[in-house]
Design an enzyme around this catalytic site. Structure first.
Site, PDB file in Angstrom:
ATOM      1  N   GLU A 118     -45.179  83.718  35.005  1.00  0.00           N
ATOM      2  CA  GLU A 118     -44.599  84.854  34.330  1.00  0.00           C
ATOM      3  C   GLU A 118     -45.661  85.606  33.641  1.00  0.00           C
ATOM      4  O   GLU A 118     -45.257  85.872  32.428  1.00  0.00           O
ATOM      5  CB  GLU A 118     -43.445  84.524  33.644  1.00  0.00           C
ATOM      6  N   GLU A 194     -37.132  81.801  40.113  1.00  0.00           N
ATOM      7  CA  GLU A 194     -36.249  81.325  39.201  1.00  0.00           C
ATOM      8  C   GLU A 194     -34.963  82.073  39.164  1.00  0.00           C
ATOM      9  O   GLU A 194     -35.050  83.214  38.992  1.00  0.00           O
ATOM     10  CB  GLU A 194     -36.923  81.079  37.547  1.00  0.00           C
TER      11      GLU A 194
END
Length: 380
Positions: A118, A194
């Site tokens: 991320e 995710e």
């Protein structure tokens, strides 16, 4: 438990600070034997998606970086600063010795390896991302699919043009996130790296709970489109010791509790929840495959009450002091976790304000062994 819910893969971080406790000294034994964990996943008939970082996530202490990096006060972590990149490369090369042989191209279970994590929520230095990508390749991860993962809106910041990108998002955001991913990467693949089936807790907050029915319906939609999805978390578990991390919200320090109970399909103790069975039914219907029976979990053990009958004064049991004209950080003193007692002697009575201008955690202030005040979080 994962196999019995109908899953075919396990996604796992690798935490740098758990394995390189001091520069150049590595530990992959016992509970740190990540290769054995991956081999056991293969024995259960599961693939593995590996997330070696070097940055892991904010909910783990220092994002997974070892504290000793901060002994150099000029270091800029998660950047192209050579003071960071040299030890990061050394770490990934060492990790490759442990795990590269377990890639699917070598007959192992690792089907994919994530580059960073991320990063698009942190920055947009694509040269840095290219360098991390090259490190992972040089470490031998060339026989599994490499990819990047970001929130859908941050994909342009963190993605690399020559690697697949996956989108991370929470309950209720699947359709929007996949639509944006398809717009950014029309060739695919289409995967949620995710899917937040719950949330972690900060100290002082109520425990987070999710909408299991909404998550089950959304999972059914994702699988119905032929997309892939990684449930985060499938099992939150416990963050032991000092390994819970923290977040920052508008300069407010938000430490996580020492638990990763995430309202996940498996509860903190590893027992299936009603959500587990709801998601299991969705997967069974979508795949047409009946999963194995759900394993029986032993009942919790009963621990007898413990009575503490003695105590000792902290002030009378202090170790030898380290004398310094200037305040030193924990890392200066080769201490990664715990507490440090800073003390001085004031010869004359004084009045005024005590300024803690570089404290990024918590403090209690004592005079003659009596607590005078406390400082409870934020950026000083």
């Amino acid at each position: 438990m994962a196999k019995a819910m109908g899953l075919n893969s396990i996604t796992t971080y690798v935490f740098w600070n758990e394995h390189e406790l001091s520069p150049g000294e590595y530990d992959f034994t016992g509970q740190r034997d990540v290769a054995e964990f991956i081999r056991e996943a293969q024995e259960e008939g599961l693939h593995v998606i590996l997330r070696p970082g070097p940055y892991s996530c904010a909910e783990w202490d220092f994002g997974g970086y070892p504290a000793w990096l901060l002994k150099d006060h000029g270091i800029v972590v998660r950047s192209s600063d050579p003071k960071f990149m040299v030890p990061a490369r050394r770490w990934l090369m060492r990790l490759g010795q442990e795990l590269a042989p377990l890639q699917i191209g070598n007959g192992g279970p690792i089907i994919a390896v994530q580059v960073e994590n991320e990063y698009g929520s942190f920055g947009k230095d694509h040269e840095y991302m290219k360098a991390i990508h090259q490190m992972i390749v040089d470490a031998g991860f060339t026989k599994a699919q490499l990819y990047t993962a970001d929130g859908a809106d941050q994909i342009p910041n963190g993605a690399l043009p020559d690697l697949p990108a996956v989108a991370n998002f929470g309950t209720g955001d699947a359709k929007r996130s996949f639509a944006l991913l398809k717009k950014l990467r029309p060739e695919g693949p289409f995967m949620s790296g995710e899917y937040w089936a719950g949330w972690f807790d900060h100290w002082g907050e109520k425990h987070h709970g999710g909408d299991a029915k909404k998550e089950a319906d959304e999972l059914a939609w994702v699988l119905g489109q032929g997309y892939s999805i990684s449930i985060y978390m499938f099992h939150g578990g416990t963050s032991f010791g000092w390994m819970n991390g923290a977040n920052i919200d508008r300069r407010k320090y938000e430490p996580d509790v020492t638990s990763y109970d995430y309202d996940a399909p498996l509860d903190e103790s590893g027992r299936p929840t009603p959500k587990y069975y709801m998601l299991r039914d969705v997967i069974t219907k979508a795949t047409g495959i009946t999963p194995p029976e759900v394993p029986v979990v032993d009942a919790p053990v009963v621990v007898k009450a413990v009575t503490l009958t003695k105590g000792a004064s902290l002030w009378r049991n202090l170790p030898a002091a380290v004398e310094s004209e200037q305040v030193q950080s924990m890392e200066d003193l080769d201490q990664a976790y715990g507490y440090i007692l800073y003390r001085t002697t004031v010869a004359e009575p004084v009045a005024g304000e005590l300024v803690l201008d570089e404290l990024h955690d918590y403090a209690r202030v004592y005079a003659n062994g009596v607590q005078m005040g406390r400082w409870t979080g934020g950026w000083g």
